[in-house]
Design a protein around this motif. Structure first.
Motif, PDB file in Angstrom:
ATOM      1  N   LEU A  70       3.260 -12.640  -5.066  1.00  0.00           N
ATOM      2  CA  LEU A  70       2.360 -11.535  -4.725  1.00  0.00           C
ATOM      3  C   LEU A  70       3.125 -10.402  -4.043  1.00  0.00           C
ATOM      4  CD1 LEU A  70      -0.715 -13.588  -3.467  1.00  0.00           C
ATOM      5  CD2 LEU A  70      -0.250 -12.707  -5.761  1.00  0.00           C
ATOM      6  N   PHE A  71       4.076 -10.732  -3.176  1.00  0.00           N
ATOM      7  CA  PHE A  71       4.903  -9.691  -2.564  1.00  0.00           C
ATOM      8  C   PHE A  71       5.700  -8.935  -3.623  1.00  0.00           C
ATOM      9  CE2 PHE A  71       3.921 -11.906   1.319  1.00  0.00           C
ATOM     10  CZ  PHE A  71       4.031 -10.960   2.308  1.00  0.00           C
ATOM     11  N   ASP A  72       6.172  -9.653  -4.627  1.00  0.00           N
ATOM     12  CA  ASP A  72       6.978  -9.019  -5.668  1.00  0.00           C
ATOM     13  C   ASP A  72       6.177  -8.027  -6.500  1.00  0.00           C
ATOM     14  OD1 ASP A  72       9.234 -10.385  -4.872  1.00  0.00           O
ATOM     15  OD2 ASP A  72       9.075 -11.936  -6.419  1.00  0.00           O
ATOM     16  N   LEU A  73       4.846  -8.117  -6.474  1.00  0.00           N
ATOM     17  CA  LEU A  73       4.019  -7.157  -7.207  1.00  0.00           C
ATOM     18  C   LEU A  73       3.936  -5.802  -6.505  1.00  0.00           C
ATOM     19  CD1 LEU A  73       0.963  -9.346  -8.289  1.00  0.00           C
ATOM     20  CD2 LEU A  73       2.935  -8.684  -9.671  1.00  0.00           C
ATOM     21  N   LEU A  74       4.235  -5.762  -5.209  1.00  0.00           N
ATOM     22  CA  LEU A  74       4.012  -4.530  -4.443  1.00  0.00           C
ATOM     23  C   LEU A  74       4.721  -3.308  -5.012  1.00  0.00           C
ATOM     24  CD1 LEU A  74       3.879  -5.808  -0.764  1.00  0.00           C
ATOM     25  CD2 LEU A  74       2.182  -4.354  -1.882  1.00  0.00           C
ATOM     26  N   PRO A  75       6.019  -3.375  -5.394  1.00  0.00           N
ATOM     27  CA  PRO A  75       6.661  -2.178  -5.943  1.00  0.00           C
ATOM     28  C   PRO A  75       6.057  -1.722  -7.261  1.00  0.00           C
ATOM     29  CG  PRO A  75       8.299  -3.782  -5.217  1.00  0.00           C
ATOM     30  CD  PRO A  75       6.972  -4.481  -5.214  1.00  0.00           C
ATOM     31  N   ARG A  76       5.359  -2.596  -7.953  1.00  0.00           N
ATOM     32  CA  ARG A  76       4.705  -2.210  -9.201  1.00  0.00           C
ATOM     33  C   ARG A  76       3.319  -1.631  -8.931  1.00  0.00           C
ATOM     34  NH1 ARG A  76       4.844  -7.297 -12.969  1.00  0.00           N
ATOM     35  NH2 ARG A  76       4.058  -5.757 -14.459  1.00  0.00           N
ATOM     36  N   ILE A  77       2.674  -2.105  -7.883  1.00  0.00           N
ATOM     37  CA  ILE A  77       1.356  -1.579  -7.512  1.00  0.00           C
ATOM     38  C   ILE A  77       1.482  -0.218  -6.834  1.00  0.00           C
ATOM     39  CG2 ILE A  77      -0.592  -1.972  -5.953  1.00  0.00           C
ATOM     40  CD1 ILE A  77      -0.257  -4.972  -6.503  1.00  0.00           C
ATOM     41  N   ALA A  78       2.484  -0.068  -5.984  1.00  0.00           N
ATOM     42  CA  ALA A  78       2.740   1.193  -5.270  1.00  0.00           C
ATOM     43  C   ALA A  78       4.175   1.619  -5.612  1.00  0.00           C
ATOM     44  CB  ALA A  78       2.567   1.003  -3.776  1.00  0.00           C
ATOM     45  N   PRO A  79       4.386   2.294  -6.750  1.00  0.00           N
ATOM     46  CA  PRO A  79       5.729   2.446  -7.308  1.00  0.00           C
ATOM     47  C   PRO A  79       6.605   3.529  -6.686  1.00  0.00           C
ATOM     48  CG  PRO A  79       4.092   3.353  -8.814  1.00  0.00           C
ATOM     49  CD  PRO A  79       3.330   2.699  -7.702  1.00  0.00           C
ATOM     50  N   THR A  80       6.129   4.224  -5.671  1.00  0.00           N
ATOM     51  CA  THR A  80       6.981   5.192  -4.987  1.00  0.00           C
ATOM     52  C   THR A  80       7.038   4.849  -3.502  1.00  0.00           C
ATOM     53  OG1 THR A  80       5.256   6.782  -4.402  1.00  0.00           O
ATOM     54  CG2 THR A  80       6.230   6.973  -6.617  1.00  0.00           C
ATOM     55  N   GLU A  81       8.057   5.356  -2.832  1.00  0.00           N
ATOM     56  CA  GLU A  81       8.184   5.109  -1.401  1.00  0.00           C
ATOM     57  C   GLU A  81       6.989   5.672  -0.639  1.00  0.00           C
ATOM     58  OE1 GLU A  81      11.243   6.214   2.272  1.00  0.00           O
ATOM     59  OE2 GLU A  81      11.934   6.363   0.197  1.00  0.00           O
ATOM     60  N   ALA A  82       6.511   6.832  -1.052  1.00  0.00           N
ATOM     61  CA  ALA A  82       5.376   7.451  -0.368  1.00  0.00           C
ATOM     62  C   ALA A  82       4.107   6.613  -0.530  1.00  0.00           C
ATOM     63  CB  ALA A  82       5.146   8.857  -0.894  1.00  0.00           C
ATOM     64  N   LEU A  83       3.879   6.102  -1.751  1.00  0.00           N
ATOM     65  CA  LEU A  83       2.701   5.276  -1.967  1.00  0.00           C
ATOM     66  C   LEU A  83       2.780   3.973  -1.183  1.00  0.00           C
ATOM     67  CD1 LEU A  83       2.119   5.756  -5.809  1.00  0.00           C
ATOM     68  CD2 LEU A  83       0.665   6.608  -3.949  1.00  0.00           C
ATOM     69  N   MET A  84       3.968   3.393  -1.124  1.00  0.00           N
ATOM     70  CA  MET A  84       4.136   2.153  -0.364  1.00  0.00           C
ATOM     71  C   MET A  84       3.903   2.399   1.127  1.00  0.00           C
ATOM     72  SD  MET A  84       5.105  -1.135  -0.995  1.00  0.00           S
ATOM     73  CE  MET A  84       6.462  -1.305  -2.157  1.00  0.00           C
ATOM     74  N   GLN A  85       4.393   3.511   1.623  1.00  0.00           N
ATOM     75  CA  GLN A  85       4.212   3.844   3.030  1.00  0.00           C
ATOM     76  C   GLN A  85       2.728   4.041   3.355  1.00  0.00           C
ATOM     77  OE1 GLN A  85       6.657   3.875   5.233  1.00  0.00           O
ATOM     78  NE2 GLN A  85       5.671   4.776   7.026  1.00  0.00           N
ATOM     79  N   SER A  86       2.017   4.725   2.479  1.00  0.00           N
ATOM     80  CA  SER A  86       0.584   4.925   2.694  1.00  0.00           C
ATOM     81  C   SER A  86      -0.164   3.609   2.666  1.00  0.00           C
ATOM     82  CB  SER A  86       0.012   5.870   1.629  1.00  0.00           C
ATOM     83  OG  SER A  86       0.533   7.172   1.778  1.00  0.00           O
ATOM     84  N   LEU A  87       0.129   2.793   1.654  1.00  0.00           N
ATOM     85  CA  LEU A  87      -0.588   1.542   1.446  1.00  0.00           C
ATOM     86  C   LEU A  87      -0.391   0.568   2.598  1.00  0.00           C
ATOM     87  CD1 LEU A  87      -2.225  -0.288  -0.529  1.00  0.00           C
ATOM     88  CD2 LEU A  87      -0.026  -1.003  -1.499  1.00  0.00           C
TER      89      LEU A  87
END
Length: 279
Positions: free
Chosen positions: A245-262
């Motif tokens: 499930l952790f490995d899905l995160l870069p595919r769910i939020a594919p940019t650094e900005a989206l990951m930071q927001s999420l």
């Protein structure tokens, strides 16, 4: 292993027991094995999760002490979502607020005790708003469209669990997913893109769920949250590997900005981590 940003937050997980300290509600048909706070803390420390929102489980009913105990063990970093009757009074809500709770959850799943009706939610909402709390809704995908009028005019943020429990084996133009997107057009509606393994009808790594979660994140980047859903109660099979499930995160939020927001900025705004407030 995915490297998470500083301040990464698990916004949806549970703890169960230990039953000799925090007994299960006799009325609950769900009696899981113990999954205590120490096991959750170990997972978070291993994965680099610094903050957390623990959701009270139905197996403990309205006795929220098990979550309050975990919050106390990691003050300022862990908060909670309570279960309580819709007619809970302001005094009781304030007591929960002082313990670190920031919202109430209601279930609308056929395998769980039924949630509050529309009038009860409307009456409750002002009391939640007074505390800067939000409403958390766990519902079957068939209920998204019928419940939209219930949720659209409430004066508090509303968080939809597990992106509406949609079925990822069906096309993305399915009525249920389109209803979810229309619901999220309301600016007080939030969505957790947790539970990819529940939306998926495939084996790990649950790839069929990724496009749904990613579309929600990209369309509503400032109103999305993520959580592990540990320890994955009532899952259809053996519990998933949290690493998958952790490995899905870069595919769910594919940019650094989206990951930071999420993982960081949105939890800070909704729950008030590090702000001294929770509006």
């Amino acid at each position: 292993m995915v490297t998470l940003p500083k301040g990464a937050t698990d916004c949806h997980c549970h703890i169960f027991g230990p039953q000799d300290v925090f007994p299960y509600d006799p009325a609950s048909g769900f009696k899981p094995a113990d999954a205590p706070k120490e096991a959750l803390f170990a997972l978070h420390d291993q994965m680099g999760i610094e903050r957390c929102v623990i959701v009270q489980s139905g197996c403990h009913g309205h006795d929220n002490r098990v979550v309050a105990d975990a919050i106390t063990a990691r003050p300022g970093r862990y908060l909670g979502i309570a279960l309580a009757p819709a007619d809970i009074g302001a005094t009781q809500l304030k007591a929960l607020d002082n313990q670190g709770f920031r919202g109430l959850r209601f279930n609308y799943m056929s395998h769980l005790a039924p949630g509050a009706d529309r009038d009860a939610l409307r009456a409750l909402a002002p009391r939640l708003a007074d505390l800067g709390w939000h409403l958390q809704i766990h519902m079957e995908d068939r209920l998204i469209a019928p419940m939209t009028p219930w949720l659209a005019d409430l004066p508090v943020p509303v968080v939809i669990d597990h992106f509406g429990r949609i079925d990822a084996s069906r096309p993305r133009d399915q009525a249920e997913f389109q209803a979810l997107l229309r619901l999220l057009d309301y600016e007080h509606l939030w969505c957790k893109v947790s539970g990819s393994e529940r939306a998926s009808r495939q084996d790990p790594p649950y790839a069929d769920a990724v496009p749904y979660a990613r579309e929600v994140v990209q369309r509503f980047p400032d109103r999305v949250l993520w959580g592990t859903d540990w320890p994955h109660p009532n899952f259809r099979a053996d519990p998933p590997d949290d690493g998958d499930l952790f490995d899905l995160l870069p595919r769910i939020a594919p940019t650094e900005a989206l990951m930071q927001s999420l993982l960081v900025e949105n939890p800070e705004r909704l729950y008030g981590f590090g702000q001294g407030t929770h509006t």
